[in-house]
Design a protein around this motif. Structure first.
Motif, PDB file in Angstrom:
ATOM      1  N   PRO A  93       0.858  -1.235  -0.016  1.00  0.00           N
ATOM      2  CA  PRO A  93       0.173   0.014   0.055  1.00  0.00           C
ATOM      3  C   PRO A  93       0.847   1.369   0.102  1.00  0.00           C
ATOM      4  O   PRO A  93       1.986   1.506   0.868  1.00  0.00           O
ATOM      5  CB  PRO A  93      -0.862  -0.204   1.416  1.00  0.00           C
ATOM      6  CG  PRO A  93       0.229  -0.875   2.156  1.00  0.00           C
ATOM      7  CD  PRO A  93       0.818  -1.801   1.102  1.00  0.00           C
ATOM      8  N   LEU A  94       0.570   2.204  -0.825  1.00  0.00           N
ATOM      9  CA  LEU A  94       1.031   3.352  -0.979  1.00  0.00           C
ATOM     10  C   LEU A  94       0.235   4.555  -0.950  1.00  0.00           C
ATOM     11  O   LEU A  94      -0.827   4.498  -1.592  1.00  0.00           O
ATOM     12  CB  LEU A  94       2.056   3.527  -2.528  1.00  0.00           C
ATOM     13  CG  LEU A  94       3.123   2.433  -2.546  1.00  0.00           C
ATOM     14  CD1 LEU A  94       3.670   2.643  -3.911  1.00  0.00           C
ATOM     15  CD2 LEU A  94       4.250   2.471  -1.669  1.00  0.00           C
ATOM     16  N   ASP A 119      -4.889  17.663 -14.661  1.00  0.00           N
ATOM     17  CA  ASP A 119      -5.051  16.798 -13.663  1.00  0.00           C
ATOM     18  C   ASP A 119      -3.620  16.124 -13.192  1.00  0.00           C
ATOM     19  O   ASP A 119      -3.033  15.980 -14.174  1.00  0.00           O
ATOM     20  CB  ASP A 119      -5.920  15.648 -14.379  1.00  0.00           C
ATOM     21  CG  ASP A 119      -6.379  14.296 -13.255  1.00  0.00           C
ATOM     22  OD1 ASP A 119      -6.452  15.045 -11.988  1.00  0.00           O
ATOM     23  OD2 ASP A 119      -6.647  13.334 -13.672  1.00  0.00           O
ATOM     24  N   ARG A 120      -3.423  16.064 -11.968  1.00  0.00           N
ATOM     25  CA  ARG A 120      -2.037  15.623 -11.351  1.00  0.00           C
ATOM     26  C   ARG A 120      -2.153  14.390 -10.425  1.00  0.00           C
ATOM     27  O   ARG A 120      -3.189  14.454  -9.460  1.00  0.00           O
ATOM     28  CB  ARG A 120      -1.174  16.628 -10.625  1.00  0.00           C
ATOM     29  CG  ARG A 120      -0.715  17.801 -11.820  1.00  0.00           C
ATOM     30  CD  ARG A 120      -0.215  19.069 -10.868  1.00  0.00           C
ATOM     31  NE  ARG A 120      -1.578  19.887 -10.441  1.00  0.00           N
ATOM     32  CZ  ARG A 120      -1.534  20.792  -9.486  1.00  0.00           C
ATOM     33  NH1 ARG A 120      -0.389  21.055  -8.994  1.00  0.00           N
ATOM     34  NH2 ARG A 120      -2.440  21.417  -8.998  1.00  0.00           N
ATOM     35  N   GLY A 125       3.787  11.142  -2.529  1.00  0.00           N
ATOM     36  CA  GLY A 125       4.205  12.463  -2.831  1.00  0.00           C
ATOM     37  C   GLY A 125       4.994  12.820  -3.910  1.00  0.00           C
ATOM     38  O   GLY A 125       5.361  14.041  -4.228  1.00  0.00           O
ATOM     39  N   GLU A 126       5.405  11.882  -4.736  1.00  0.00           N
ATOM     40  CA  GLU A 126       5.941  12.154  -5.949  1.00  0.00           C
ATOM     41  C   GLU A 126       4.925  12.053  -7.378  1.00  0.00           C
ATOM     42  O   GLU A 126       4.073  11.606  -7.366  1.00  0.00           O
ATOM     43  CB  GLU A 126       7.102  10.973  -6.323  1.00  0.00           C
ATOM     44  CG  GLU A 126       7.808  11.213  -7.638  1.00  0.00           C
ATOM     45  CD  GLU A 126       8.916  10.122  -7.650  1.00  0.00           C
ATOM     46  OE1 GLU A 126       9.365  10.051  -8.833  1.00  0.00           O
ATOM     47  OE2 GLU A 126       8.955   9.183  -6.952  1.00  0.00           O
ATOM     48  N   GLU A 154       8.694   8.155 -14.459  1.00  0.00           N
ATOM     49  CA  GLU A 154       9.324   7.265 -13.613  1.00  0.00           C
ATOM     50  C   GLU A 154      10.772   7.967 -12.875  1.00  0.00           C
ATOM     51  O   GLU A 154      11.453   8.402 -13.762  1.00  0.00           O
ATOM     52  CB  GLU A 154       9.655   6.272 -14.533  1.00  0.00           C
ATOM     53  CG  GLU A 154       8.494   5.212 -14.612  1.00  0.00           C
ATOM     54  CD  GLU A 154       8.706   3.907 -15.161  1.00  0.00           C
ATOM     55  OE1 GLU A 154       9.939   3.644 -15.107  1.00  0.00           O
ATOM     56  OE2 GLU A 154       7.846   3.230 -15.784  1.00  0.00           O
ATOM     57  N   ASN A 155      11.149   7.892 -11.902  1.00  0.00           N
ATOM     58  CA  ASN A 155      12.056   8.507 -11.047  1.00  0.00           C
ATOM     59  C   ASN A 155      12.384   9.840 -11.458  1.00  0.00           C
ATOM     60  O   ASN A 155      13.256  10.323 -11.682  1.00  0.00           O
ATOM     61  CB  ASN A 155      13.265   7.725 -11.355  1.00  0.00           C
ATOM     62  CG  ASN A 155      13.191   6.223 -10.684  1.00  0.00           C
ATOM     63  OD1 ASN A 155      12.584   6.010  -9.747  1.00  0.00           O
ATOM     64  ND2 ASN A 155      13.474   5.280 -11.784  1.00  0.00           N
ATOM     65  N   GLY A 156      11.291  10.828 -11.575  1.00  0.00           N
ATOM     66  CA  GLY A 156      11.143  12.128 -11.886  1.00  0.00           C
ATOM     67  C   GLY A 156      11.494  12.327 -13.482  1.00  0.00           C
ATOM     68  O   GLY A 156      11.560  13.608 -13.869  1.00  0.00           O
TER      69      GLY A 156
END
Length: 306
Positions: A93-94, A119-120, A125-126, A154-156
């Motif tokens: 769970p995240l 939409d975001r 939190g990422e 993915e990974n920013g």
């Protein structure tokens, strides 16, 4: 298509209550009946229910189409919905949050003026996805989904941007919300884009007239819509719509649902002019990205003030 979300404490344990049911509802919310899968995919399968967009979408049926005041899905410019909840990633769970903002920008798609949504989507939190999506209301009060341009990270870093617009490269508009949703009505396409995107979402009215509570408020006469993909049987997303408000809760059901996504509306904001300037800038930038990355997008007009 994924809906709104925002800031307050959330309950993660609700998604772990059972393997096949997760409506994410409050104690006063009854559980919708077992879902049915009677959809006909525009890709070619046979069924009694015709794809609603193939039968009914007509640009001539739209006038002040960017003014969306459907009782269940009103899109008032400057309104921002914040949702918080959780979802599973490989069984873990995240925390999950969605921020759904109605801009005051419009875009012409397939001959129809549509309001642009920003939409975001956040996990732990990422930012994992950001998109603009296009909705228009016809003369009868039905709200149509005319396409979207998402950017997935993915990974920013940008991973992919699988956008589509109705009327181009085989993509078709779909119903986002009926004017008068009724239990027993056939399922309906929410939009379609062929391979390689394979975007094929469907909706069906599961229940009306129930009650549910979320951090923002408790609501009566709530509508529940179950959403699914015909190619993924046994996996359903449940969306709860309060009259005059819109989507207030997201849940799940089905033994094959892997995400177990649960969201609750925690805040509704009316943005000031400074905040709306930021929204406009974000929408314009995403629109520019789409023109550069999605060939079919070139057939549309750039976004502009309503």
């Amino acid at each position: 298509m994924r809906a709104p979300g925002r800031v307050v404490p959330l309950v993660l344990g609700a998604i772990l209550l059972g393997a096949c049911s997760g409506d994410g509802s409050g104690s006063s919310t009854s559980t919708p009946p077992a879902p049915t899968e009677t959809a006909t995919s525009p890709s070619g399968s046979t069924d009694a229910a015709e794809p609603v967009e193939a039968a009914d979408f007509d640009p001539a049926s739209f006038d002040s189409s960017a003014a969306v005041d459907n009782e269940w899905f009103p899109l008032t410019p400057g309104t921002q919905f914040v949702y918080r909840g959780s979802s599973l990633d490989d069984g873990k769970p995240l925390s999950h949050a969605v921020v759904f903002t109605v801009s005051d920008m419009v875009k012409e798609v397939n001959g129809v003026q549509a309001v642009v949504i920003w939409d975001r989507d956040y996990t732990e939190g990422e930012l994992v996805e950001e998109e603009i999506a296009f909705f228009a209301q016809d003369h009868d009060g039905n709200v149509w989904h005319l396409g979207q341009y998402p950017e997935e990270f993915e990974n920013g870093k940008l991973h992919k941007s699988p956008g589509w617009v109705a009327g181009e490269e085989g993509a078709k508009a779909g119903i986002a919300m009926k004017a008068e949703p009724k239990v027993g009505d056939p399922s309906y396409s929410q939009g379609y884009a062929p391979a390689p995107l394979n975007w094929d979402d469907w909706g069906k009215t599961a229940q009306v007239g129930i009650e549910t509570c979320v951090p923002v408020d408790c609501y009566e006469n709530v509508l529940v819509v179950e959403e699914f993909e015909p190619s993924k049987p046994g996996a359903f997303q449940l969306k709860y719509y309060a009259p005059g408000v819109g989507n207030v809760r997201v849940g799940w059901r089905g033994k094959n649902d892997e995400d177990h996504e649960v969201l609750k509306l925690i805040e509704v904001r009316q943005l000031d002019e400074a905040a709306m300037d930021e929204v406009r800038q974000a929408v314009l930038e995403l629109d520019e990205h789409a023109f550069a990355r999605i060939p079919a997008y070139g057939a549309t007009s750039p976004v502009e003030p309503a």
